[in-house]
Design an enzyme around this catalytic site. Structure first.
Site: not given
Ligand code: BG6
Length: 495
Positions: A47, A147, A181, A239, A338
Site C-alpha cells: 500500500r 473464502k 490438506k 470448511h 475459538k
Molecule cells: C481460516 C479461518 O480459514 O481457517 C481462521 O479464517 C482459522 O479463523 C483457520 O483460524 C483455521 O485453519 P487451520 O488450517 O489452522 O485449521
C-alpha cells in the site's frame, strides 16, 4: 515435478495471509525446485513505499516463525528473495501505479499468470476491473480468491458475477485451504477404495456423524474482520460444509473436478433448511470469556476486541440433516470454536449397534463401532471395535482400537495445504477448488440461520476459554442420546 514458468502476483502482499501462509508455501516450492528460479517470480503489492521498503525483512522474519524448525536456510532464502518483487499499488484505483505492475508482467506475456486476491472481498470487483483495464488478463491467467466469498448469498452472487465479467469460470480458483490438506483428500481415498466403507456408508449402518474443528487461538489481529463475520461465516459456511460434502457425497462417476463438484453440490442442495424456530432448536452459538488455555490465562472475546458488547459468535454447534435416501434421519453434528480446549479437527462416524445381542449382559456393555478420522494436529484414523479380553478365561467384552497413525508412516512428509493448492493453480487443476454454485448454495443454507440469530437478538452463550464450548452444545447432542467425542477424552478412553 517441474511446473510451467509463472508469475504469481499477490494482492495484499504484505498482509497477514501472505506473510503467514502464502510466502512460506512459495518458499517451500522454490526450495524444493518445483519452480525454476530463472522462470518464475513472485510479485507482492504493497500500500505504500514504507511497506514495500521493509517487506523483505518482514518476509524473512515471518518465514522463520512459520516454517518448521530447520526448514529455513540462508542460501535458499537468498535465491527465493531474488525472485520476490514488490510494487506499490492502490488496488481500488486505476492510476499510473498499475503500469509498474504491467511493466514486470509484460516482460513475459506467455507465462502462467496467477493473481491471488489476499484482500477484502469488497475490492475484488475493482481489482478485476483494473486488471482488465490494464490489459493484464491473458489466456494463461488464473485468479485465486480466498473464502469467505461474500457475506451472504446476495453478496456472493454479486462478487461471482463481477468476477465472471472478466474471467471465465475455468480461470477462477476459489480457495478453501481445508481441501488442500492431505488428510482431507484422504477422506475420498478412504471412502472410495475400501469395500468396508462402501457397504456401510449410509443410514442403515450409521447412527450419526460429528465434524468438529476446535481452535485454541483467539482473534489473532483479525478483530475487525472477525467481529463482522463470526464463526458461521468464517468456518461453517466453508470448511465445515466442505468436510460434510466429502463425507456425505455420492461417489463421483470420475475423479475429475466437475464430477466431484457436482456431487458436493448435491449434498449442499439436500441439506434440510433450518428456519425460524428450527434454528434455536438445532443450533447453539457461543462466545468465549476469559479462561486458561494450555496453562495460560487468556482474555475473553470482548476484552480482546476492546468493545463493551458484541453478539458475534466465536463458537457454533449445529445439528444438520441431509434429506436424501442415503442419509435419511442421520444427524450430522457440526461444531467449531475459538479458544477451545484443544486444537483439533476430526470426524467421528458413529455406527449403529449390532442387530442382536448374543452375549449375556454380564460379559460387559457393548459399544457400537466408531471410526475416528483426525485431520489435525496429528493425522490418524482409529476404528473402535468390540473384542474379547484375551487375558480372562471368562468372556469379558471390551472396546479395542485399530490405530493407524499416518504421521508414523511418513515422518519426512510435511503437509502444506497452500503449497499444494498454489501448485494446482499453476498446473491448471481445479479439482480442489470450489465452484461458484457450491459457494452460493452453502450461503443459501447459512443465511436463514444467521438471519434467525439476528432477529432473536439473543446473546451467544458464554463459554470459558479452554473449555469445549457452552453447555448448550452438549445438550444439543444429549437430546438424541449422543455426546461429543473430544480428542482429549478419546485419548483417555483408548489408553
Ligand atoms: C481460516 C479461518 O480459514 O481457517 C481462521 O479464517 C482459522 O479463523 C483457520 O483460524 C483455521 O485453519 P487451520 O488450517 O489452522 O485449521
Amino acid at each position: 515435478m517441474n511446473y510451467d514458468a509463472s508469475d504469481i502476483i499477490i494482492f495484499g502482499g504484505a498482509g497477514d495471509l501472505a506473510l503467514r501462509k502464502l510466502l512460506p508455501a512459495l518458499y517451500r516450492i522454490y526450495s524444493e525446485d518445483s519452480f525454476s528460479a530463472d522462470h518464475s517470480s513472485v510479485i507482492l503489492t504493497c500500500r505504500s513505499d514504507e511497506e514495500a521498503d521493509g517487506l523483505k525483512d518482514e518476509i524473512k522474519k515471518n518465514l522463520k516463525l512459520n516454517l518448521a524448525s530447520g526448514e529455513f536456510s540462508d542460501t535458499a532464502w537468498e535465491s527465493f528473495a531474488s525472485n520476490v518483487h514488490s510494487v506499490v499499488l492502490n488496488i481500488a484505483e486505476h492510476d499510473e501505479q498499475w503500469s509498474s505492475l504491467a511493466g514486470y508482467l509484460d516482460e513475459h506475456p506467455d507465462r502462467v499468470r496467477v493473481f491471488y486476491l489476499a484482500i477484502p472481498p469488497a475490492i475484488y470487483g475493482a481489482c478485476c476491473e483494473n486488471l482488465s483495464k490494464q490489459n493484464l488478463i491473458t489466456e494463461n491467467t488464473r485468479l485465486v480468491v480466498e473464502k469467505p466469498i461474500g457475506y451472504d448469498s446476495e453478496s456472493a452472487v454479486s462478487i461471482n458475477n463481477k468476477m465472471a465479467e472478466y474471467f471465465r469460470e475455468d480461470q477462477l480458483y476459489r480457495i478453501d485451504h481445508y481441501l488442500g490438506k492431505e488428510t482431507v483428500q484422504n477422506l475420498l481415498a478412504l471412502r472410495f477404495n475400501n469395500l468396508l466403507f462402501e457397504q456401510l456408508w449410509d443410514a442403515k449402518s450409521i447412527d450419526h456423524v460429528q465434524i468438529s474443528i476446535s481452535e485454541t487461538v483467539g482473534l489473532e489481529k483479525r478483530a475487525s474482520f472477525y467481529d463482522g463475520a463470526g464463526a458461521m461465516r468464517d468456518m461453517v459456511q466453508n470448511h465445515l460444509l466442505q468436510l460434510l460434502c466429502l463425507i456425505a457425497m455420492e461417489p463421483p462417476h470420475k475423479l475429475n473436478a466437475s464430477s466431484i463438484r457436482q456431487e458436493k453440490l448435491k449434498v449442499l442442495q439436500s441439506l434440510r433448511p433450518l428456519v425460524d424456530e428450527e434454528v434455536s432448536s438445532n443450533t447453539v452459538r457461543g462466545q468465549y470469556v476469559a479462561g486458561e488455555v494450555g496453562g495460560e490465562l487468556k482474555s475473553g472475546y470482548l476484552e480482546e476486541l476492546g468493545k463493551p458488547s458484541s453478539t458475534t459468535e466465536t463458537f457454533v454447534a449445529i445439528r444438520a440433516q441431509i434429506d436424501n435416501w442415503r442419509w435419511s434421519k442421520v444427524p450430522f453434528y457440526l461444531r467449531t470454536g475459538k479458544r477451545m480446549n484443544e486444537r483439533s479437527a476430526e470426524i467421528v462416524v458413529q455406527f449403529k449397534d449390532v442387530s442382536h445381542r448374543l452375549y449375556p449382559s454380564d460379559a460387559g456393555a457393548l459399544q457400537a463401532n466408531k471410526l475416528v478420522i483426525r485431520l489435525q494436529p496429528d493425522e490418524s484414523m482409529q476404528l473402535v471395535l468390540m473384542s474379547k479380553n484375551l487375558q480372562k478365561l471368562e468372556t469379558e467384552l471390551q472396546p479395542v482400537t485399530l490405530n493407524l497413525n499416518f504421521a508414523d508412516a511418513s515422518k519426512e512428509f510435511r503437509s502444506d495445504a497452500y503449497k499444494r493448492l498454489l501448485l494446482d493453480v499453476v498446473a491448471g487443476n481445479p479439482s480442489l477448488f470450489i465452484h461458484r454454485d457450491e459457494v452460493e448454495e452453502a450461503w443459501n443454507w447459512c443465511d436463514p440461520i444467521i438471519a434467525a440469530w439476528k432477529t432473536s437478538n439473543r446473546q451467544p452463550h458464554l463459554y470459558r476459554s479452554g473449555s469445549w464450548g457452552p453447555d448448550g452444545s452438549d445438550e444439543l447432542l444429549a437430546e438424541r442420546g449422543h455426546q461429543w467425542f473430544n480428542l482429549a477424552e478419546i485419548d483417555k478412553a483408548i489408553s
